[in-house]
Design an enzyme around this catalytic site. Structure first.
Site, PDB file in Angstrom:
ATOM      1  CG  ASN A  41       4.870   8.781  -1.142  1.00  0.00           C
ATOM      2  OD1 ASN A  41       5.666   7.944  -1.561  1.00  0.00           O
ATOM      3  ND2 ASN A  41       4.810   9.120   0.142  1.00  0.00           N
ATOM      4  NE  ARG A  84      -0.184  -1.934  -4.787  1.00  0.00           N
ATOM      5  CZ  ARG A  84       0.797  -1.451  -4.047  1.00  0.00           C
ATOM      6  NH1 ARG A  84       0.734  -0.213  -3.585  1.00  0.00           N
ATOM      7  NH2 ARG A  84       1.840  -2.174  -3.776  1.00  0.00           N
ATOM      8  CG  HIS A 118       3.988   5.648   2.494  1.00  0.00           C
ATOM      9  ND1 HIS A 118       3.546   6.087   1.272  1.00  0.00           N
ATOM     10  CD2 HIS A 118       4.951   4.727   2.241  1.00  0.00           C
ATOM     11  CE1 HIS A 118       4.200   5.446   0.308  1.00  0.00           C
ATOM     12  NE2 HIS A 118       5.058   4.621   0.875  1.00  0.00           N
ATOM     13  CD  GLN A 164      -2.147   2.808  -3.514  1.00  0.00           C
ATOM     14  OE1 GLN A 164      -1.371   1.894  -3.255  1.00  0.00           O
ATOM     15  NE2 GLN A 164      -1.821   3.811  -4.288  1.00  0.00           N
ATOM     16  CG  LEU A 196       4.787   1.025   4.533  1.00  0.00           C
ATOM     17  CD1 LEU A 196       3.318   0.806   4.181  1.00  0.00           C
ATOM     18  CD2 LEU A 196       5.630   1.140   3.275  1.00  0.00           C
ATOM     19  CG  PHE A 247      -1.648   2.925   2.053  1.00  0.00           C
ATOM     20  CD1 PHE A 247      -1.234   2.352   3.245  1.00  0.00           C
ATOM     21  CD2 PHE A 247      -0.786   3.824   1.417  1.00  0.00           C
ATOM     22  CE1 PHE A 247      -0.002   2.657   3.799  1.00  0.00           C
ATOM     23  CE2 PHE A 247       0.444   4.144   1.961  1.00  0.00           C
ATOM     24  CZ  PHE A 247       0.846   3.557   3.161  1.00  0.00           C
ATOM     25  CG  PHE A 250       0.805  -4.373   2.308  1.00  0.00           C
ATOM     26  CD1 PHE A 250       1.559  -3.708   3.267  1.00  0.00           C
ATOM     27  CD2 PHE A 250       0.935  -3.981   0.980  1.00  0.00           C
ATOM     28  CE1 PHE A 250       2.422  -2.665   2.914  1.00  0.00           C
ATOM     29  CE2 PHE A 250       1.794  -2.950   0.614  1.00  0.00           C
ATOM     30  CZ  PHE A 250       2.530  -2.286   1.594  1.00  0.00           C
TER      31      PHE A 250
END
Length: 185
Positions: free
Chosen positions: A115, A47, A146, A55, A135, A126, A52
């Protein structure tokens, strides 16, 4: 004891990260145990979202086009080491408990536990490519929590290069980006 540095050798270059065993011993210990087992070697980023994060860490991603990418983790009830405390065990889903202790923000270059809700972190994490403070586990504006357990200290240009790859509609790189090896320096 100083924090360990981990070297990430990818198909697009290498970067290094300090892992915060001093502030996040449970999360850092889980990650370092997986590194020492060779768990991450040969996996792919599954990902990648520009502006952003990147991942990584799903065991299904050995095959970069596996439709299960993003759903896997360590073996249920598997062991890991918490630095300074000794052995610990992941739960029946392969997850570790959330570590909401040190207030470290999801800044550029930080390594953060991925998660699917409370106490569901395992092997996936990530790398933030922008400051994603929403986050942070201590930011109550969203349900996302996170915990940060490390930060890139060398090779952020490689992280940014990976961030720029073209992706499909599932944010999976069209040309796979492999994590060749991950090791403690």
């Amino acid at each position: 004891m100083s924090n360990p540095v981990v070297v990430f050798n990818t198909s697009m270059g290498s970067f290094e990260a300090e892992v915060y065993v001093d502030k996040m011993p449970v999360t850092a210990g889980n990650f370092l145990s997986l590194v020492k087992e060779g768990f991450y070697n040969g996996l792919h980023f599954h990902r990648v979202i520009k502006d952003f994060m990147l991942q990584f860490g799903c065991p299904h991603s050995k095959n970069p086009k596996d439709p299960r990418n993003g759903t896997g983790g360590p073996a249920p009830n598997s062991a890991y080491e918490i630095p300074g405390k000794g052995p610990a065990k992941r739960d029946k889903t392969g997850s570790i408990p959330d570590e909401h202790t040190a207030k470290i923000s999801n800044e550029v270059g930080s390594l953060s536990m991925a998660n699917a809700g409370p106490n569901s972190g395992g092997s996936q994490f990530f790398i933030n490519t922008v400051h994603n403070s929403f986050l942070d586990w201590f930011d109550l504006s969203t349900e996302s929590q996170h915990p940060v357990f490390g930060k890139v200290i060398a090779g952020l240009d490689v992280v940014k290069k990976i961030e720029a790859v073209k992706t499909d509609s599932n944010d999976n790189p069209l040309s796979p980006v492999q994590m060749v090896t991950v090791s403690v320096k």
